[in-house]
Motif scaffolding. Structure first.
Motif, PDB file in Angstrom:
ATOM      1  N   ASN A  29      43.227  37.503  41.655  1.00 38.63           N
ATOM      2  CA  ASN A  29      43.005  37.726  40.226  1.00 38.63           C
ATOM      3  C   ASN A  29      43.562  36.563  39.413  1.00 38.63           C
ATOM      4  O   ASN A  29      44.328  35.760  39.922  1.00 38.63           O
ATOM      5  CB  ASN A  29      43.691  39.053  39.843  1.00 38.63           C
ATOM      6  CG  ASN A  29      43.313  39.531  38.462  1.00 38.63           C
ATOM      7  OD1 ASN A  29      44.146  40.004  37.721  1.00 38.63           O
ATOM      8  ND2 ASN A  29      42.052  39.403  38.096  1.00 38.63           N
ATOM      9  N   ASP A  30      43.145  36.493  38.174  1.00 40.25           N
ATOM     10  CA  ASP A  30      43.667  35.459  37.278  1.00 40.25           C
ATOM     11  C   ASP A  30      43.459  34.087  37.918  1.00 40.25           C
ATOM     12  O   ASP A  30      44.332  33.217  37.852  1.00 40.25           O
ATOM     13  CB  ASP A  30      45.171  35.689  36.999  1.00 40.25           C
ATOM     14  CG  ASP A  30      45.473  37.141  36.637  1.00 40.25           C
ATOM     15  OD1 ASP A  30      44.572  37.798  36.105  1.00 40.25           O
ATOM     16  OD2 ASP A  30      46.594  37.607  36.899  1.00 40.25           O
ATOM     17  N   HIS A  42      40.720  47.801  39.321  1.00 35.26           N
ATOM     18  CA  HIS A  42      40.943  49.104  38.690  1.00 35.26           C
ATOM     19  C   HIS A  42      39.999  49.392  37.536  1.00 35.26           C
ATOM     20  O   HIS A  42      39.757  50.536  37.208  1.00 35.26           O
ATOM     21  CB  HIS A  42      42.390  49.192  38.211  1.00 35.26           C
ATOM     22  CG  HIS A  42      42.749  48.118  37.229  1.00 35.26           C
ATOM     23  ND1 HIS A  42      42.584  48.286  35.885  1.00 35.26           N
ATOM     24  CD2 HIS A  42      43.212  46.852  37.401  1.00 35.26           C
ATOM     25  CE1 HIS A  42      42.951  47.171  35.270  1.00 35.26           C
ATOM     26  NE2 HIS A  42      43.332  46.284  36.176  1.00 35.26           N
ATOM     27  N   HIS A  43      39.461  48.353  36.893  1.00 33.24           N
ATOM     28  CA  HIS A  43      38.606  48.615  35.724  1.00 33.24           C
ATOM     29  C   HIS A  43      37.150  48.249  35.969  1.00 33.24           C
ATOM     30  O   HIS A  43      36.385  48.082  35.024  1.00 33.24           O
ATOM     31  CB  HIS A  43      39.160  47.892  34.488  1.00 33.24           C
ATOM     32  CG  HIS A  43      39.105  46.393  34.585  1.00 33.24           C
ATOM     33  ND1 HIS A  43      38.164  45.641  33.948  1.00 33.24           N
ATOM     34  CD2 HIS A  43      39.883  45.528  35.267  1.00 33.24           C
ATOM     35  CE1 HIS A  43      38.374  44.351  34.221  1.00 33.24           C
ATOM     36  NE2 HIS A  43      39.409  44.269  35.020  1.00 33.24           N
ATOM     37  N   ASP A  58      38.469  44.952  30.515  1.00 34.46           N
ATOM     38  CA  ASP A  58      39.834  45.399  30.802  1.00 34.46           C
ATOM     39  C   ASP A  58      40.574  45.848  29.546  1.00 34.46           C
ATOM     40  O   ASP A  58      41.764  45.624  29.392  1.00 34.46           O
ATOM     41  CB  ASP A  58      40.602  44.253  31.510  1.00 34.46           C
ATOM     42  CG  ASP A  58      41.879  44.727  32.165  1.00 34.46           C
ATOM     43  OD1 ASP A  58      41.918  45.885  32.601  1.00 34.46           O
ATOM     44  OD2 ASP A  58      42.838  43.941  32.212  1.00 34.46           O
ATOM     45  N   TYR A  72      46.013  52.971  35.217  1.00 33.50           N
ATOM     46  CA  TYR A  72      46.470  51.679  34.712  1.00 33.50           C
ATOM     47  C   TYR A  72      46.593  51.718  33.195  1.00 33.50           C
ATOM     48  O   TYR A  72      45.721  52.261  32.512  1.00 33.50           O
ATOM     49  CB  TYR A  72      45.458  50.611  35.138  1.00 33.50           C
ATOM     50  CG  TYR A  72      45.853  49.201  34.780  1.00 33.50           C
ATOM     51  CD1 TYR A  72      46.843  48.541  35.498  1.00 33.50           C
ATOM     52  CD2 TYR A  72      45.220  48.521  33.751  1.00 33.50           C
ATOM     53  CE1 TYR A  72      47.197  47.236  35.180  1.00 33.50           C
ATOM     54  CE2 TYR A  72      45.569  47.219  33.429  1.00 33.50           C
ATOM     55  CZ  TYR A  72      46.567  46.579  34.146  1.00 33.50           C
ATOM     56  OH  TYR A  72      46.909  45.289  33.840  1.00 33.50           O
ATOM     57  N   TRP A 112      37.218  36.839  38.015  1.00 34.90           N
ATOM     58  CA  TRP A 112      37.162  36.047  36.780  1.00 34.90           C
ATOM     59  C   TRP A 112      35.919  35.154  36.859  1.00 34.90           C
ATOM     60  O   TRP A 112      35.964  34.069  37.424  1.00 34.90           O
ATOM     61  CB  TRP A 112      38.405  35.166  36.643  1.00 34.90           C
ATOM     62  CG  TRP A 112      39.563  35.815  35.962  1.00 34.90           C
ATOM     63  CD1 TRP A 112      39.841  37.148  35.922  1.00 34.90           C
ATOM     64  CD2 TRP A 112      40.607  35.166  35.228  1.00 34.90           C
ATOM     65  NE1 TRP A 112      40.991  37.367  35.224  1.00 34.90           N
ATOM     66  CE2 TRP A 112      41.478  36.167  34.780  1.00 34.90           C
ATOM     67  CE3 TRP A 112      40.885  33.843  34.920  1.00 34.90           C
ATOM     68  CZ2 TRP A 112      42.625  35.879  34.034  1.00 34.90           C
ATOM     69  CZ3 TRP A 112      42.024  33.552  34.179  1.00 34.90           C
ATOM     70  CH2 TRP A 112      42.879  34.567  33.733  1.00 34.90           C
ATOM     71  N   ASN A 151      48.364  42.545  43.224  1.00 30.57           N
ATOM     72  CA  ASN A 151      47.718  41.430  42.543  1.00 30.57           C
ATOM     73  C   ASN A 151      48.476  40.150  42.925  1.00 30.57           C
ATOM     74  O   ASN A 151      49.662  40.017  42.630  1.00 30.57           O
ATOM     75  CB  ASN A 151      47.800  41.672  41.033  1.00 30.57           C
ATOM     76  CG  ASN A 151      46.990  40.690  40.229  1.00 30.57           C
ATOM     77  OD1 ASN A 151      46.887  39.519  40.579  1.00 30.57           O
ATOM     78  ND2 ASN A 151      46.430  41.167  39.135  1.00 30.57           N
ATOM     79  N   HIS A 153      52.027  44.174  41.094  1.00 27.82           N
ATOM     80  CA  HIS A 153      51.735  42.808  40.647  1.00 27.82           C
ATOM     81  C   HIS A 153      52.774  41.787  41.141  1.00 27.82           C
ATOM     82  O   HIS A 153      53.967  42.014  41.003  1.00 27.82           O
ATOM     83  CB  HIS A 153      51.730  42.729  39.113  1.00 27.82           C
ATOM     84  CG  HIS A 153      50.508  43.300  38.483  1.00 27.82           C
ATOM     85  ND1 HIS A 153      50.277  44.635  38.406  1.00 27.82           N
ATOM     86  CD2 HIS A 153      49.426  42.697  37.897  1.00 27.82           C
ATOM     87  CE1 HIS A 153      49.121  44.849  37.792  1.00 27.82           C
ATOM     88  NE2 HIS A 153      48.580  43.690  37.479  1.00 27.82           N
ATOM     89  N   TYR A 172      49.236  50.286  42.695  1.00 26.06           N
ATOM     90  CA  TYR A 172      48.721  48.954  42.360  1.00 26.06           C
ATOM     91  C   TYR A 172      49.897  48.178  41.776  1.00 26.06           C
ATOM     92  O   TYR A 172      50.453  48.562  40.752  1.00 26.06           O
ATOM     93  CB  TYR A 172      47.558  49.083  41.367  1.00 26.06           C
ATOM     94  CG  TYR A 172      47.129  47.763  40.739  1.00 26.06           C
ATOM     95  CD1 TYR A 172      47.113  46.587  41.471  1.00 26.06           C
ATOM     96  CD2 TYR A 172      46.729  47.703  39.400  1.00 26.06           C
ATOM     97  CE1 TYR A 172      46.727  45.391  40.902  1.00 26.06           C
ATOM     98  CE2 TYR A 172      46.338  46.501  38.822  1.00 26.06           C
ATOM     99  CZ  TYR A 172      46.350  45.349  39.574  1.00 26.06           C
ATOM    100  OH  TYR A 172      45.982  44.155  39.012  1.00 26.06           O
TER     101      TYR A 172
HETATM  102  O1  REL Z   1      46.364  42.477  36.090  1.00 25.43           O
HETATM  103  C1  REL Z   1      45.513  43.329  35.913  1.00 25.43           C
HETATM  104  O2  REL Z   1      45.455  44.327  36.595  1.00 25.43           O
HETATM  105  C2  REL Z   1      44.414  43.134  34.883  1.00 25.43           C
HETATM  106  O3  REL Z   1      44.818  42.494  33.801  1.00 25.43           O
HETATM  107  C3  REL Z   1      43.247  42.463  35.545  1.00 25.43           C
HETATM  108  O4  REL Z   1      42.798  43.354  36.478  1.00 25.43           O
HETATM  109  C4  REL Z   1      42.101  42.145  34.648  1.00 25.43           C
HETATM  110  O5  REL Z   1      40.968  42.341  35.349  1.00 25.43           O
HETATM  111  C5  REL Z   1      41.998  40.731  34.167  1.00 25.43           C
HETATM  112  O6  REL Z   1      42.260  39.856  35.210  1.00 25.43           O
HETATM  113  C6  REL Z   1      40.630  40.446  33.624  1.00 25.43           C
HETATM  114  O7  REL Z   1      39.817  41.228  33.299  1.00 25.43           O
END
Ligand code: REL
Length: 852
Positions: free
Chosen positions: A194-195, A262-263, A317, A358, A236, A447, A407, A405
């Motif tokens: 992610n990110d 999750h979204h 999100d 979330y 992304w 994540n 991070h 979940y």
């Molecule tokens: O860290 C998270 O769980 C969320 O911010 C991300 O899932 C989110 O999808 C973001 O990267 C972009 O939409």
């Protein structure tokens, strides 16, 4: 045979606390040998699963890398060679024959989830062949068996992803016997890429032409080598199923269970909606359009092993509606399950699903919304590694169970943290242990940002999820040694492990994105200089090890150890120089200009350190992986490029001082580890004590006090076990006592420093504890009942919750400070009694020990 079954059942049912060591470098009679001179062939049943064949061919490569000799891959057993037989108990006829001949026993393996057994069987007589059986209960079990062997032979799971050097050997031996590896503790164990911009996406674009199956196959292999099985793909601008049609097909072949974040409900990515969605992302206005979109997601999924995300958040999100629209969300979940039933032709209960609580979605849950029992409730952290909600002890079990979940990387407030690994595994262990103890064992997903440079915490997270019996509060720090051994071999491991442990401790004090010239105090306890000195010492130690390494180790060492230390030491130096510049400039001291020059040099060095990672290491293999900006934040969102902090200039003709230096206190030297009970005395108006260095611990109510090493901002922390047991306050409830000697008296403040644990049971009081001094009645306090962004921002930014209470000391002299445990899950780090004024500074003050 009966005895064999009984014995194996015993091993099977017992949780195994130690990693099963099967490979030895010591020759012993009857041991199965892997060496250039005695190289076995690798046998698989040609009809067995694709993943079994893949694992066998990877083992062939691994053995060649370790021994220099490539074993043959065969599908026939009529060979003169010793054989490594790899298979699933249902798909490998050779295994079934050995079972029928009573040479192996795996009745109990059948039907298990991802279990495997390794058995070394010596040849029956002179000239007859020896066999090493790797039998999996299913395809992932078999693959885990193979990769466990590779790992023990000397090939790190990170051999490709971090260039970990192969621990070469001329021969390896697997002593005769059975090695059992039962089903993992947690069913689905995975990561979320992610990110991923700018680093991962820049890197994949250059090296693979995009985020496609070429890079995903590398990731699938890594996941299996780490005994993971689950992935949320990069999202992304990326759409796993749509960008490359080979992605989902290969994931299934590799045995990787796919989900979407999750979204992103119903196995469709946010990008697919952007590409193909018709109408608004709003169920009240566009039910038909959304149903059609989601139906395609389930149709595309086909029979691929997946966990379907249910529910809905707003587009991109964001929260879906203002307030909590429980009825609407319940309808969405019902409709989604109907789609699953219709498209799969099976009851919805037969497709694994999750509902992620979330951010604001947790409010729906707290306000009573429930989903069908077979759906896994994916509980979440606060994006900063602090779990928000756990099932209450004794709550009825759910068929779909619970997941977490978590991070290691985040984009959002109070600030993005995406650049380096700043996760302290002591805290990761403590939070995930808390979750597991509360019955959260269905899904653990984390994540991991760009994947690199999160190698160490990813290893820990998946290792712990695989076997939660392996790591505990007493041995958690040994993880560093185990990990360093896997990457760099036994001889270098202890020194490297010590460096990694110290790094985790320092780096987790504050995310680098949140650091600036005002984080640490220039004057109070000379804190800033002290912290910089700690980083410099660590960097020097890490560089000394680097100088002793051979070329083969250096790429991995830079990525896994040296780079983040050099980068963070330099960053602290930069902000320290800026702070000195500012401070001296306010005094119109000409030396301010020298500090400005230093700051500019550190700013430049920051880029050079990134350039080294990107361009020089492993011949530029990781180019772009260090493209993440990290200096110059003005809000939670990252700056587009690094920005040099502003500096002040003192014009020579306006300077009024040239030599005056800042008034600082001498560098503080941490006290040596206590050999006897600590005696705390008031110094500079306060008395400070590490929570773990109590004078007396009073246990009771079947709870015990245990230290969690390295969890604190400046040391260890203490909590109670079991972590599910709370108690009521009484004279006999568990408490810690600290004898202190003050010179002050009257009204005092007691400041207690905690890990930023959240209100996991949604209690109106928050998690409770109590404090008292001398004979006063204990004051009951809530750790974390506050539910507002401002306070929470401070908790996560500071990586601490600090509470305070007022007390009265009748006279100077001896006092007893008591800390009373009420709710489980509270981790205390430090206590400070302030008799005369506040103890300022970012870090808790050092213990004020008696000099005697
Ligand atoms: O860290 C998270 O769980 C969320 O911010 C991300 O899932 C989110 O999808 C973001 O990267 C972009 O939409």
């Amino acid at each position: 045979m009966k005895r064999l079954i009984a014995f194996s059942f015993l091993l099977w049912s017992a949780p195994y606390a130690m990693a099963q060591q099967m490979v030895s470098t010591r020759q012993q009679p009857g041991a199965f040998t892997i060496s250039a001179a005695n190289m076995p062939a690798i046998y698989t049943d040609a009809q067995d699963d694709w993943l079994v064949q893949k694992a066998a061919s990877l083992l062939q490569q691994d053995i060649e890398q370790v021994t220099g000799t490539k074993p043959e891959l065969v599908h026939s057993r009529t060979t003169v060679k010793n054989l490594i037989i790899i298979g699933t108990v249902t798909g490998c006829k050779a295994l079934q024959q050995l079972h029928a001949q009573k040479q192996v026993e795996f009745t109990d393996l059948k039907g298990q989830w991802e279990a495997f057994r390794v058995q070394a069987i010596p040849g029956a007589g002179k000239g007859s062949n020896a066999t090493l059986v790797i039998a999996g209960s299913d395809k992932r079990g078999a693959a885990y068996g193979v990769f466990e062997l590779s790992r023990q032979l000397g090939l790190s799971p990170w051999y490709w992803w971090a260039d970990a050097p192969v621990q070469k050997k001329t021969a390896a031996y697997i002593p005769k016997g059975i090695y059992q590896f039962p089903s993992p503790s947690v069913k689905y164990r995975g990561i979320f890429i992610n990110d991923e911009a700018p680093a991962f996406s820049g890197w994949t674009r250059e090296k693979f032409g995009g985020v496609n199956h070429l890079v995903y196959e590398k990731m699938f292999e890594l996941l299996l080598r780490l005994k993971g099985n689950y992935l949320w793909p990069a999202m992304w601008g990326n759409a796993f199923n749509d960008d490359d049609t080979l992605n989902p097909i290969l994931a299934d072949k590799w045995g990787i269970v796919m989900g979407t974040s999750h979204h992103e409900p119903m196995q469709r990515s946010q990008q697919e909606w952007k590409r193909y969605g018709k109408g608004e992302w709003d169920y009240t206005k566009n039910e038909a359009g959304l149903k059609q979109f989601w139906t395609k997601g389930i149709a595309n999924m086909g029979t691929h092993e997946s966990i379907v995300t249910l529910g809905m958040r707003g587009d991109g999100d964001m929260p879906m509606t203002k307030g909590t629209a429980t009825q609407l969300l319940e309808k969405i979940v019902t409709d989604q399950r109907n789609i699953i039933t219709t498209v799969t032709g099976k009851p919805a209960t037969q497709t694994p699903q999750l509902w992620a609580l979330y951010k604001e979605v947790q409010d729906y849950y707290d306000e009573g919304m429930r989903v069908p029992d077979d759906v896994t409730l994916l509980l979440c952290d606060d994006n900063w590694g602090n779990i928000r909600r756990l099932p209450k002890p004794g709550e009825p079990k759910r068929a779909g169970g619970y997941g977490i979940y978590y991070h290691f990387d985040y984009v959002g407030g109070p600030r993005n943290y995406k650049w380096l690994n700043t996760n302290n595994i002591s805290r990761v262990w403590e939070q995930m242990h808390l979750a597991y103890a509360h019955g959260v064992d269905q899904i653990w997903i984390v994540n991991v940002g760009d994947l690199k440079p999160m190698e160490l915490p990813i290893s820990f997270f998946l290792d712990y999820a695989y076997n939660t019996h392996r790591w505990n509060e007493d041995n958690i720090e040994q993880f560093y040694t185990q990990w360093a051994t896997e990457q760099f071999g036994h001889a270098k491991a202890p020194a490297i492990a010590a460096i990694l442990k110290t790094y985790a401790h320092y780096a987790s004090r504050r995310k680098p994105e949140l650091l600036d010239a005002s984080t640490y105090s220039l004057t109070v306890r000379n804190e800033f200089a002290q912290v910089v000195q700690e980083w410099t010492t660590l960097r020097q130690q890490a560089e000394a090890i680097n100088n002793s390494l051979t070329a083969a180790d250096k790429d991995a060492y830079f990525q896994l150890v040296l780079h983040p230390i050099q980068a963070l030491e330099n960053l602290h130096q930069l902000y320290y120089a800026v702070a000195m510049n500012k401070q001296l400039a306010t005094q119109k001291n000409i030396l301010a200009n020298q500090w400005a020059e230093k700051a500019k040099a550190f700013y430049l060095a920051d880029s050079l350190i990134s350039v080294k990672y990107n361009k020089e290491i492993a011949g530029g293999k990781w180019n772009h992986m260090m493209d993440q900006t990290h200096i110059g934040y003005r809000s939670w969102q990252e700056p587009r490029r690094n920005i040099m902090p502003a500096l002040d200039d003192v014009a020579p003709d306006s300077a009024i001082a040239t030599t005056a230096v800042l008034k600082t206190q001498p560098l503080y030297t941490p006290p040596a580890a206590p050999t006897e009970k600590a005696v705390y005395v008031e110094k500079d108006g306060y008395t400070a004590m590490s929570a773990t260095r109590y004078t007396r611990a009073v246990t009771g109510n079947n709870v015990e006090w245990k230290t969690i090493p390295g969890i604190g901002k400046n040391g260890d922390g203490i909590t109670t076990f079991p972590v599910t047991t709370s108690v009521n306050l009484s004279a006999t409830s568990p408490h810690l006592e600290y004898d202190i000697y003050t010179t002050g008296k009257d009204s005092v403040t007691l400041r207690t420093w905690f890990s930023p644990t959240l209100n996991i049971h949604h209690a109106p009081t928050g998690l409770r504890f109590a404090v008292s001094i001398d004979d006063e009645a204990p004051q009951l306090l809530g750790l974390n009942k506050e539910d507002n962004t401002g306070i929470w921002n401070a908790w996560v930014a500071n990586n601490n919750i600090v509470k305070q209470s007022r007390h009265y000391l009748a006279a100077p002299g001896k006092h007893i400070v008591r800390y009373w445990m009420l709710d489980a899950g509270v981790v205390l780090q430090k206590l400070v009694v302030e008799t005369a004024g506040r103890t300022e500074g970012y870090l808790p003050p050092p213990d004020t020990l008696s000099d005697k």
